[in-house]
Each structure stands twice: as C-alpha cells, then as structure tokens.
Design a protein around this motif. Structure first.
Motif, short mmCIF file in Angstrom:
data_model
loop_
_atom_site.label_atom_id
_atom_site.label_comp_id
_atom_site.label_asym_id
_atom_site.label_seq_id
_atom_site.Cartn_x
_atom_site.Cartn_y
_atom_site.Cartn_z
N ASN A 8 0.81 -1.65 -0.07
CA ASN A 8 -0.47 -0.39 0.03
C ASN A 8 0.48 1.97 0.20
OD1 ASN A 8 -2.31 -1.42 0.04
ND2 ASN A 8 -2.11 -1.77 2.09
N ILE A 9 1.98 1.10 -0.31
CA ILE A 9 3.03 1.84 0.00
C ILE A 9 2.74 3.23 0.99
CG2 ILE A 9 4.08 3.72 -1.50
CD1 ILE A 9 2.82 3.29 -3.94
N ASP A 10 2.80 2.51 2.18
CA ASP A 10 2.51 3.17 3.55
C ASP A 10 3.77 3.03 5.11
OD1 ASP A 10 1.28 4.19 6.34
OD2 ASP A 10 0.42 2.36 6.47
N LEU A 11 4.68 3.89 4.18
CA LEU A 11 5.57 3.93 5.11
C LEU A 11 5.86 4.06 6.35
CD1 LEU A 11 8.89 3.78 4.21
CD2 LEU A 11 9.32 6.54 4.38
N PRO A 12 4.80 4.94 7.11
CA PRO A 12 4.50 4.90 8.59
C PRO A 12 4.33 3.49 8.96
CG PRO A 12 3.44 6.92 7.52
CD PRO A 12 3.92 6.61 5.98
N GLY A 13 3.24 2.53 8.20
CA GLY A 13 2.86 1.47 8.85
C GLY A 13 4.00 0.56 8.80
N VAL A 14 5.03 0.97 7.22
CA VAL A 14 5.65 -0.17 7.26
C VAL A 14 6.68 -0.45 8.69
CG1 VAL A 14 7.95 -0.83 5.59
CG2 VAL A 14 6.28 -0.19 4.79
N PHE A 15 7.66 1.31 9.24
CA PHE A 15 8.12 0.71 10.41
C PHE A 15 7.89 0.87 11.58
CE2 PHE A 15 10.15 3.96 7.43
CZ PHE A 15 11.47 3.70 7.80
N LEU A 16 6.44 1.32 11.34
CA LEU A 16 5.46 0.60 12.49
C LEU A 16 5.18 -0.94 12.71
CD1 LEU A 16 3.34 0.62 15.30
CD2 LEU A 16 1.33 0.72 13.75
N ALA A 17 5.44 -1.27 11.26
CA ALA A 17 5.29 -3.10 11.39
C ALA A 17 6.92 -3.56 11.96
CB ALA A 17 5.29 -3.95 10.59
N ILE A 18 8.13 -2.21 11.91
CA ILE A 18 9.38 -2.60 12.52
C ILE A 18 9.59 -2.45 13.81
CG2 ILE A 18 12.14 -1.94 11.78
CD1 ILE A 18 11.21 -1.37 8.77
N ILE A 19 8.98 -1.67 13.88
CA ILE A 19 8.94 -1.17 15.60
C ILE A 19 8.27 -2.08 16.58
CG2 ILE A 19 8.39 0.12 17.11
CD1 ILE A 19 9.20 2.74 14.92
#
Length: 245
Positions: A203-214
């Motif tokens: 979904n090209i959701d960069l905040p969501g990607v970093f949230l999953a990483i965190i």
C-alpha cells in the motif's frame, strides 16, 4: 347472531390450537457435547500439550547435542549436516513447507522448527566442547562416570552454551516466522507482523512499514528481557561469574 358467535368461537379455538402447535414446535436447543468439549475443554488441553511438546523438543535436542559432541562417528555423520542447516537461510524452507502442508499453521511451525533446531543443537555441542577436561577428570575421580558423569558434570558445565544456543534458536525462529508471513501471505493465517509489514509495502504506507518494524523489534527485546536475561543471570550467578546486586 348465534352463527356469528359460533364462528368467532371457532376462530378463537383455531388460533389457540395454532399457538399451542407453535409452542410444541419450538425446539429447545441444547449445546452438544462436542461443542462444549471444543470450546471449554480443548484449549487447556492444547496448552498443556504445547508445553509438553516444547519440553520434549528441548530434551530431544539435548540428547542429539550430547550424541554429536560425545560420539565420534555420530559427530562425523551429523555434525556437518547441522552446520550446513544452520548456515542455510530459513526462508529457503518456506516453498517446500507450503507444498507439503499448504497455507496453514503447520507450514509456519515447520519453518520455525527447521530454522531453530540446528542453532540449538550446535549451541549445546559448542557448550560441551568447552567443558574443561579438569572437570571430567575430577568427576571420574569422584565416581561420576558414564551417565552419572554426563548428568552431573557435562550437562551443568555446558549449560551456558546450551542457553546461548536457545537464544540464537529463538532469533532464527523469529526471523523465520517473519519471512514466512511475508512470503506466504494468506487470510487463513490471520494478520501477523510479517503480513502487516508486507501490507504496508503493497500500500506504499511508509509509516505502517516502520510501525511493523518497531513492533517486531519490541517483541524481540521483550522476549530477551523477560525470558533469556533472567535465566542467563541465574546461570552466571550460580557459577560465581556475576555478583548479586
């Protein structure tokens, strides 16, 4: 007039009979035994079975590590295989596991175990290799030979290496789970952190990607602080390598 009253009475009786028939037709639903067993009794049984299975797995890995470390021909036959399996990326097990079991929990468990088992076994082998020969000679002098020597000398002395293998096995299994969820994404498996990471990428959701990483990082740190660190401190204190605070 009388005929009208008679007709009304008949209508009332017909309505009453219809109501009684409807009451008789209502079936009182009782929970079947199977449903009660599945909802009430099965979850605790599965929890106990899971704990016993994990314990049996750890014991089996301990026996395998002892055989590889102490028996020469077993080490010559299995040692290189364990080393090769440890160096093999766990993500490589995802395609065959999907072909064997399909997109279900059994596939996930297979990938996790194949990623963790070699590391745990190799950790125990390394721990046994690092047992000082003086301990073994002292044990034989005191009568700790054979299985007694293994139980009272080798196993306690190799416990730090076994613990290191468990920590490494946990790290490999956690990575295996994330890789399996990213590659084998399916609604049947539910929404995991790996799928959350993959959905953010799609979904090209960069905040969501970093949230999953965190979140993945937080789970790893929490497991280390809550489980492995207390056990490691206890083992070090029991050997006089860490002073009590």
């Amino acid at each position: 007039m009388a005929s009208t009253d008679t007709k009304a009475t008949r209508d009332d009786l017909a309505g009453l009979e219809a109501g009684l028939d409807a009451l008789d037709a209502v079936e009182v639903r009782r929970s079947p035994v199977r449903e009660i067993l599945v909802e009430k009794a099965l979850p605790p049984v599965l929890a106990v079975a899971l704990v016993l299975a994990v314990w049996q797995l750890l014991v089996s890995l301990g026996v395998l590590g002892l055989l590889v470390a102490r028996v020469k021909f077993v080490r010559a036959a299995i040692g290189p295989i364990l080393q090769g399996l440890q160096s093999l990326p766990s993500v490589a097990w995802v395609p065959p596991a999907v072909l064997w079991f399909g997109l279900n929990d059994a596939m996930m468990f297979t990938v996790i175990l194949l990623g963790a088992v070699p590391s745990i076994a190799n950790g125990l082998v390394s721990g046994i290799d690092q047992v000082p020969p003086l301990f073994l000679r002292a044990g034989r002098t005191l009568g700790a030979t054979g299985l007694k020597g293994v139980w009272h000398i080798v196993v306690p002395a190799s416990l730090p290496g076994y613990l290191a293998g468990l920590k490494q096995g946990w790290a490999f299994s956690w990575r295996s789970l994330m890789a399996a969820e990213i590659i084998a994404s399916s609604p049947d498996l539910g929404l995991g952190l790996g799928q959350l990471l993959e959905n953010g990428r799609n979904n090209i959701d960069l905040p969501g990607v970093f949230l999953a990483i965190i979140l993945i990082l937080v789970v790893g740190i929490a497991i280390d602080l809550l489980i492995f660190s207390p056990v490691e401190r206890y083992v070090l204190r029991s050997r006089g390598l860490l002073l009590k605070s």
